[in-house]
Design an enzyme around this catalytic site. Structure first.
Site, mmCIF file in Angstrom:
data_model
loop_
_atom_site.group_PDB
_atom_site.id
_atom_site.type_symbol
_atom_site.label_atom_id
_atom_site.label_comp_id
_atom_site.label_asym_id
_atom_site.label_seq_id
_atom_site.Cartn_x
_atom_site.Cartn_y
_atom_site.Cartn_z
ATOM 1 N N GLU A 72 -11.757 -7.924 7.431
ATOM 2 C CA GLU A 72 -11.942 -7.488 8.984
ATOM 3 C C GLU A 72 -12.793 -8.493 9.819
ATOM 4 O O GLU A 72 -13.058 -8.416 11.031
ATOM 5 C CB GLU A 72 -11.552 -6.068 9.466
ATOM 6 C CG GLU A 72 -9.759 -6.461 9.133
ATOM 7 C CD GLU A 72 -9.581 -5.636 7.573
ATOM 8 O OE1 GLU A 72 -10.509 -5.434 7.006
ATOM 9 O OE2 GLU A 72 -8.604 -6.363 7.193
ATOM 10 N N ASP A 105 -1.736 -1.139 5.922
ATOM 11 C CA ASP A 105 -1.317 0.017 4.872
ATOM 12 C C ASP A 105 -0.387 0.884 5.476
ATOM 13 O O ASP A 105 -0.514 1.349 7.151
ATOM 14 C CB ASP A 105 -2.810 0.814 5.299
ATOM 15 C CG ASP A 105 -3.512 0.655 4.448
ATOM 16 O OD1 ASP A 105 -3.770 -0.233 3.491
ATOM 17 O OD2 ASP A 105 -4.741 0.420 4.149
ATOM 18 N N ASP A 165 -8.944 -8.071 0.279
ATOM 19 C CA ASP A 165 -8.612 -6.595 1.211
ATOM 20 C C ASP A 165 -9.503 -6.793 1.692
ATOM 21 O O ASP A 165 -11.005 -6.421 1.853
ATOM 22 C CB ASP A 165 -8.295 -5.404 0.830
ATOM 23 C CG ASP A 165 -7.748 -4.730 0.586
ATOM 24 O OD1 ASP A 165 -7.308 -4.411 2.412
ATOM 25 O OD2 ASP A 165 -7.557 -3.054 0.820
HETATM 26 C C1 NOJ Z 1 -6.945 -0.876 1.880
HETATM 27 C C2 NOJ Z 1 -5.849 -2.188 1.418
HETATM 28 O O1 NOJ Z 1 -4.946 -2.241 3.044
HETATM 29 C C3 NOJ Z 1 -4.580 -1.643 0.432
HETATM 30 O O2 NOJ Z 1 -3.513 -1.524 0.349
HETATM 31 C C4 NOJ Z 1 -5.302 -1.523 -1.115
HETATM 32 O O3 NOJ Z 1 -4.713 0.128 -1.646
HETATM 33 C C5 NOJ Z 1 -7.032 -0.264 -0.750
HETATM 34 N N1 NOJ Z 1 -7.452 -0.374 0.854
HETATM 35 C C6 NOJ Z 1 -7.278 -0.130 -2.095
HETATM 36 O O4 NOJ Z 1 -7.849 -1.063 -2.143
#
Ligand code: NOJ
Length: 872
Positions: free
Chosen positions: A496, A568, A493
């Site tokens: 970017e 998100d 995650d």
């Molecule tokens: C951002 C991610 O997009 C999300 O899915 C995740 O729960 C949070 N980071 C925390 O790791």
């Protein structure tokens, strides 16, 4: 201070998108300058382009030459060497700039390694190309293709089967910002140019980065002749069909952590695939822009043509033009260049249960047990960042997870898996970051010192995953962390990379990577380089096991090693709706393993929304429920009846259809066919299919789905892509022929599906707790005959885990006989039941005594009448 920063970010993480954090075109130096240039060129009555082809020649199938940028009045004459090659039946143009090194600057070349990450490997050059030239133009011929290159003004006209399809630089927007220094008395500007932010980034004074190499952008226009339907260039929360941006912001490709993104938006998101396609009934075009820098794309649509103005901050002018008969062929050719998706391990096509966070070992095992108690199949439970000791990746919080191995063993007993998160920001002050610093494999700042920024753990450094030296280290860390379990996989995650205190929530563009390349040049492929390192580490650990990795950030080529999700989203109907075109777009550009957070990440869905989201989510190639740490718990049983029952039915339908999904992925892994497939791929002849993005097929199975994505919806009307007969297949139950244009009633328990006549689909219908436990279950076949009494279908089956090739079964029906033709080997799993339907005729063959690993033929006769058929 660190704590304060973390708190501020955490609070703001729950609020709507802050679009002021992201540069508009007008605020971004290179985009501003190129849009300005285009406007001025379009408005100048007698504009003479400074660019002309100075030389062109062919040597053993490779065409090389020089374009000159000549500004005599400014005493500037720049040489821009180019190369034309034919790769995978497509035309590649690659142009650089002859530059003198900048004193004191280690690497002042234009970045030329995007292909190293994006292409599957070194592409073979097709030597079968002819070049003929005259005084003012050249003609390149390969296969059924011809490209006429005019020297001044420069234009490239592409013909396919003798018909013009594409003109490059017809608008004369070609612009290669040549090397110049701020100290030059003259900036060598044409009257059409602007000097906005050439040497200083004025966007956000507190976070602006330096521009040591000055202006370096590349831009050109593509006129698509007769094409008004354009697709691709994800990631944007927008429709499948690309929009005209003449009065809007251009589509931007710049991988950023965009929290609470809005729909109907051209703002950049977590991933970028610089591949645009256009389709019309007799031809399809793909433009693959091989550039990993910040890019903006303007689209202008006229009645039946479109112009694309593509602008990148730096790098080469490097693109591949693919022209084929159909959209499917374009996706396939693109896949031959960047690689097809890996065939995912079977478990990863099952249901994934995630939230931020499952708090401790007991919580994980309680949730795990509840699935069995409620008889809901699932394959994988996920751990978000809180499982670590203070966000130190490669560690466990000893208090909450005292015995991870025991937990993994319990999961393994019923074939369940765990996915744990490992992000690229590494907390400072523990052995992992210390080692990264010692080994000199961290991302650097512009002074070539390790860069320190902020992310979840507070102060962090970032692994420079472009550096080959990091691979051994990464392998070692994963081995230590994951051994000895076989059922643990990974989530990458924030790659970017997301930097809470950086410009546009990322790192400064003047940060440096291996090879002394600026982040500015490699930005959009950093995420890919990171998840590829993880992929290699997993392979190094267990060489015979297919890895599974979920990545948030991605680039062209990511499909080879990872799945993606749309980040998100929110628990709102509009996000459920937009998830379909977003996942479809990902499939169009060769990245089929895609999904969206089921239920929505931020907020709390109503039970109706949650139910509808599951009924939609079962069709995402990657099917995972996930929720923000502040969202209420929403595991399927918490909704209560009747919702839990509807959700269970939906998940069970996904499991029954696993053979269809696995087979679709297999096909995608060898020829790029989308797993979630837009209607215009099925039938490009029907123009009505071009703008449908609330309906889709599952691969080539003939299963057509239209999920319910509006509150209180009581009926559904399908658009049919062709004149074939379609059967109602609501909830996976075969019904009567669907009458074109009719509206069907839908209850909250209904998942609207049609099955196309001419299809044969394999199912596994017994309830098991996980996909692994279904391994030896018998198949059943559903055969829906077409208007000619024929049908075809496919099944691929293997062990679902290793790289050992399995069995491919091609089913067909003709003249009342079913045939199976088998290639490859696998277990002799029986086909226990076959149902054949043709109009109102029905026959069911139980105990057929056939299986999936040998050829067979089975004659049949219709014996009964299928439900009422007033429509026939
Ligand atoms: C951002 C991610 O997009 C999300 O899915 C995740 O729960 C949070 N980071 C925390 O790791």
């Amino acid at each position: 201070m660190k704590l304060l920063l973390a708190i501020v970010f955490f609070i703001s993480y729950g609020c709507a998108v802050k679009d002021y954090l992201f540069k508009t075109c007008a605020q971004s130096g290179f985009c501003h300058r190129n849009r300005h240039y285009a406007k001025e060129v379009a408005n100048s009555a007698n504009f003479t382009s400074p660019y002309s082809v100075n030389s062109i020649e062919s040597n053993d199938g490779v065409i090389t030459g020089v374009i000159v940028k000549d500004l005599p009045q400014l005493d500037v004459n720049i040489e821009l060497p180019f190369e034309i090659t034919i790769v995978e039946d497509s035309f590649r143009f690659r142009l650089s700039e002859k530059r003198d090194p900048i004193p004191g600057h280690v690497n002042s070349d234009r970045y030329n390694e995007t292909e190293k990450w994006a292409f599957k490997d070194q592409l073979a050059v097709d030597r079968n190309v002819q070049l003929s030239k005259s005084h003012h133009q050249a003609d390149v011929k390969y296969g059924n293709h011809e490209v006429i290159i005019t020297f001044h003004p420069i234009t490239f006209v592409f013909k396919y089967n003798g018909k013009e399809q594409l003109r490059i630089n017809e608008q004369q927007f070609l612009n290669i910002e040549h090397r110049r220094s701020e100290e030059d008395n003259e900036l060598h500007l044409l009257p059409q140019e602007s000097s906005f932010d050439m040497f200083h980034d004025s966007f956000d004074d507190s976070k602006s980065d330096s521009l040591p190499l000055g202006p370096e952008s590349v831009a050109v226009d593509f006129s698509l002749v007769g094409f008004s339907n354009l697709y691709g260039i994800p990631e944007h929360a927008d429709s499948l069909l690309l929009k005209d941006t003449s009065t809007k912001e251009p589509y931007r490709l710049y991988n950023v952590d965009i929290f609470e993104y809005e729909t109907d938006s051209r703002l950049p998101m977590y991933g970028s695939i610089p591949f645009l396609t256009a389709t019309k009934p007799d031809a399809s075009v793909g433009i693959f822009w091989v550039n990993s820098a910040d890019s903006y794309i303007d689209i202008k649509k006229d009645t039946d043509s479109s112009t694309v103005h593509w602008i990148s901050e730096n790098g080469l002018l490097d693109f591949v033009v693919i022209i084929e008969d159909s959209p499917n062929k374009v996706t396939q050719q693109y896949g031959k260049i960047t690689g097809f998706t890996q065939l995912p391990p079977l478990f990863s096509l099952g249901y994934h249960q995630c939230r931020w966070n499952y708090n401790d070992q007991k919580d994980v095992l309680d949730v795990h047990a509840k699935f069995d108690e409620y008889e809901i199949p699932y394959d994988t439970i996920w751990l978000d960042i809180e499982y670590t000791d203070n966000k130190k990746y490669f560690t466990w919080d000893k208090e909450t997870f005292p015995d991870p191995e025991k937990m993994l063993n319990v999961l393994d007993r019923t074939g369940r898996n765990l996915v744990a998160i490992i992000d690229p920001h590494i907390k400072t002050g523990y052995d992992v970051s210390n080692e990264i610093l010692k080994k000199n494999i961290a991302m650097k700042n512009s002074a070539n010192e390790p860069y320190f920024g902020h992310c979840w753990p507070g102060e962090s450094i970032w692994i420079d995953s472009l550096n080959p030296d990091c691979q051994n280290f990464w392998n070692k860390k994963h081995k230590q962390f994951m051994t000895p379990a076989h059922n643990i996989y990974l989530w990458n995650d924030m790659n970017e990379p997301s930097v809470f205190n950086g410009p546009e929530t990322s790192a400064p563009k003047d940060n440096l990577f291996h090879g002394q390349w600026e982040l500015r040049s490699i930005h959009n492929l950093y995420g890919l380089s990171y998840h590829e390192r993880t992929y290699n580490a997993l392979l190094d650990r267990l060489p015979s096991q297919r890895p599974f990795i979920l990545t948030r950030s991605y680039f062209a080529g990511s499909q080879r090693t990872a799945a993606m999700w749309t980040g998100d989203n929110m628990s709102k109907w509009e996000y459920l709706k937009i998830s379909i075109p977003m996942v479809l777009t990902s499939n169009v550009v060769g990245m089929p393993f895609a999904g969206a957070d089921v239920g929505g990440f931020f907020g709390n869905p109503t039970n109706e929304l949650l139910t509808r989201w599951y009924q939609t989510g079962i069709w995402y190639p990657f099917f995972r429920a996930h929720a923000h740490i502040d969202s209420r718990r929403r595991e399927p049983w918490l909704a209560g009846e009747p919702y839990t029952g509807y959700i269970r039915d939906a998940i069970k339908l996904r499991y029954a259809l696993l053979p269809v999904f696995y087979t679709s992925f297999y096909e995608s892994s060898i020829n790029g066919t989308p797993v979630l497939k837009p209607l215009f791929y099925e039938n490009p002849q029907n123009l009505e299919n071009y703008n449908i993005d609330d309906e889709f097929f599952v691969g080539n199975s003939g299963i057509l789905v239209k999920p319910i994505t509006s509150e209180g919806e009581k009926e559904v009307q399908f658009a049919l892509p062709d004149d074939e007969v379609y059967y109602d297949f609501t909830n996976g139950v075969l019904g009567k022929v669907y009458k074109k244009g009719s509206k069907q009633e839908v209850g909250l328990d209904d998942i609207p599906i049609l099955l196309k006549g001419g299809s044969i689909i394999p199912l596994k219908t017994r309830y098991r707790r996980s996909s692994k436990l279904m391994k030896l279950d018998p198949y059943s076949l559903i055969i829906a005959l077409d208007k000619q009494g024929k049908a075809t279908g496919k099944l691929y089956a293997d062990d679902g885990e290793t790289f050992t090739k399995g069995v491919e079964v091609n089913f067909s029906v003709d003249k009342n006989t079913i045939r199976a033709t088998v290639t490859g080997e696998y277990l002799p799993i029986p086909i226990e039941k076959i149902t054949i339907v043709s109009g109102h005729d029905l026959v069911t063959i139980a105990n057929s005594h056939v299986n999936i690993n040998s050829n067979w033929e089975l004659p049949f006769e219709f014996t009964s009448t299928h439900i009422d058929h007033d429509e026939l």
